[in-house]
Design a protein around this motif. Structure first.
Motif, PDB file in Angstrom:
ATOM      1  N   ASP A  92      42.042 -77.808  33.841  1.00  0.00           N
ATOM      2  CA  ASP A  92      41.741 -78.840  34.834  1.00  0.00           C
ATOM      3  C   ASP A  92      42.978 -79.626  35.239  1.00  0.00           C
ATOM      4  O   ASP A  92      43.031 -80.205  36.327  1.00  0.00           O
ATOM      5  N   LYS A  98      37.502 -77.725  42.658  1.00  0.00           N
ATOM      6  CA  LYS A  98      36.218 -77.043  42.473  1.00  0.00           C
ATOM      7  C   LYS A  98      36.164 -75.834  43.402  1.00  0.00           C
ATOM      8  O   LYS A  98      36.698 -75.858  44.516  1.00  0.00           O
ATOM      9  N   GLU A 102      31.779 -76.291  42.671  1.00  0.00           N
ATOM     10  CA  GLU A 102      31.347 -76.200  41.275  1.00  0.00           C
ATOM     11  C   GLU A 102      32.580 -76.184  40.369  1.00  0.00           C
ATOM     12  O   GLU A 102      33.685 -75.832  40.792  1.00  0.00           O
ATOM     13  N   ASP A 103      32.366 -76.547  39.084  1.00  0.00           N
ATOM     14  CA  ASP A 103      33.462 -76.558  38.121  1.00  0.00           C
ATOM     15  C   ASP A 103      34.048 -75.171  37.962  1.00  0.00           C
ATOM     16  O   ASP A 103      33.369 -74.151  38.138  1.00  0.00           O
TER      17      ASP A 103
END
Length: 466
Positions: A92, A98, A102-103
């Protein structure tokens, strides 16, 4: 509400527009296929190959500073973005975006990575304003994981991928549509010119004018259609001429007897006669002309029936010689009155297949003509014989004959070589027309040979029953 029908020209133009639209749709789908199926697939294959090759070199030890420097150096010289971390949580920090909102790493992805398998990541990244394709590979051996490598690349948009190809497509497309435009224009001009002529001519045909013809400029289907149209016009013109000639002949044939009947009827009404014998003579002439008109109408109805396509014969095997003898019985009185000798040579073995009553009608007409146009105290020869697969009946008279110029017209409706003599004998000019039609219905034919002043030979040919 009545729906307006498109003209042929509009239909062709509509077809052209639909073809262009379909070509554009096909080009779009084809380019999309090249982009998605070929370009993106090649990127994925390259990513997987590079990732697996890189991960294969780090199956022992730990990720020290030197190893990370090598990977970062590779990141500089390669077209891909490469991230290497000791733990998944650290991704991260290097990739804080994203994918498809989304992650980056899901629990399912984490499980798959810890099992030693790579994970593909593909989707839209808002910060890049484009899609990316990437893959995360685990680094380590069977005993432990020492880190993870993430390789990704932002995808070029379709215009970027095909930047060099689009000008070529535009030029080729423009040339294609120019060629298509002029080709269709020439095509429409070639096709619609005779069609427009046919459209205009059909209106003339509807008004009864059959004299015009469509110009034939090609030998294709349109040319064949124009040729067929001209043949139809010629046929209609001929039919119209025949119709006019027929009506003129009927009017001519009826005018004289009606004149006789009208004139003598007026004499009787005005009582302009001097004796009962003269009265009887006038009545006899009226009766004669009435019978003549009745015969004319009957012959016309008979001929019309024979020419009807739905008319059917009742055929059966017939002994030809017996049929001739049965027909001749009707002429015994006429032969005696004119002192005409009848000489016959008939083959009793000949059998034909036909309609008895109609064939009897044929022999009645031809023998009746032979007697009427023979000289008194002369002779008529009738013979039958086989010639190949045909039975031939020959009727030879020694009478007035037929002029050579008239031979080709024998059998036409109302045609008579001697109208004044035919009026005396009661002929209508339809007898041989009826014979001709009946012979055609029996797959036979009628031939006439004649010499003026010496007589006529009439030959009837019938297929023999094997």
């Amino acid at each position: 509400m009545k729906i307006k029908q498109l003209s042929l020209n509009q239909k062709v133009l509509s077809l052209l527009i639909i073809s262009v639209v379909m070509a554009i749709i096909f080009s779009f789908l084809f380019i999309h296929f090249l982009y998605k199926d070929l370009y993106i697939r090649s990127i994925k294959e390259s990513l997987i190959y590079q990732g697996e090759q890189t991960a294969a070199h780090f199956h022992y030890g730990s990720l020290n500073h030197e190893i990370k420097e090598r990977i970062f150096w590779y990141n500089v010289i390669s077209p891909y973005e490469v991230v290497v971390v000791d733990k998944l949580d650290e991704l991260d920090q290097f990739f804080p975006y994203k994918i498809n909102y989304e992650d980056l790493i899901s629990k399912e992805d984490e499980k798959q990575l810890r099992d030693g398998k790579y994970v593909m990541k593909e989707g839209y990244v808002k910060e890049f304003q484009r899609n990316i394709v990437g893959a995360i590979f685990p680094l380590g051996n069977q005993e432990e994981l020492i880190g993870f490598i993430y390789i990704y690349v932002p995808l070029a948009e379709i215009p970027e991928v095909f930047r060099k190809g689009i000008p070529i497509l535009v030029i080729a497309g423009a040339l294609f549509f120019l060629f298509l435009y002029f080709g269709i224009r020439y095509f429409l001009k070639t096709i619609f010119k005779p069609l427009r002529e046919m459209q205009a001519f059909s209106k003339e045909v509807g008004r009864g004018n059959f004299s015009k013809r469509v110009s034939i400029t090609s030998s294709d289907e349109i040319g064949e259609l124009a040729m067929a149209f001209n043949k139809m016009a010629q046929s209609l013109e001929q039919e119209e001429e025949n119709k006019k000639e027929f009506l003129a002949n009927v009017a001519h044939e009826l005018r004289t007897p009606l004149t006789y009947i009208g004139g003598y009827s007026q004499i009787l009404l005005d009582e302009i006669y001097h004796s009962p014998e003269e009265l009887k003579k006038h009545l006899h002439l009226i009766q004669k002309e009435t019978k003549r008109m009745q015969k004319l109408i009957n012959d016309l109805m008979e001929l019309n029936k024979l020419e009807d396509k739905n008319f059917k014969l009742t055929k059966e095997p017939i002994v030809l010689s017996q049929l001739i003898l049965d027909s001749l019985e009707l002429f015994q009185t006429s032969l005696k009155q004119r002192n005409i000798k009848l000489v016959m040579h008939l083959d009793d073995e000949l059998i034909i297949y036909g309609d008895h009553s109609r064939l009897k009608q044929v022999f009645y007409n031809v023998v009746d003509n032979a007697i009427k146009y023979s000289y008194q105290n002369s002779q008529i020869n009738i013979s039958s014989y086989q010639d190949g697969s045909f039975a031939i009946v020959a009727i030879q008279d020694y009478g007035i004959g037929i002029p050579a110029n008239d031979l080709n017209r024998i059998g036409e409706r109302f045609y008579r070589t001697d109208k004044s003599r035919s009026r005396k004998t009661g002929g209508t000019g339809l007898g041989l027309s009826i014979v001709k039609e009946i012979m055609l219905l029996h797959d036979g034919k009628m031939d006439i040979k004649s010499e003026e002043g010496k007589g006529t030979l009439l030959l009837l040919s019938f297929p023999i029953v094997e």
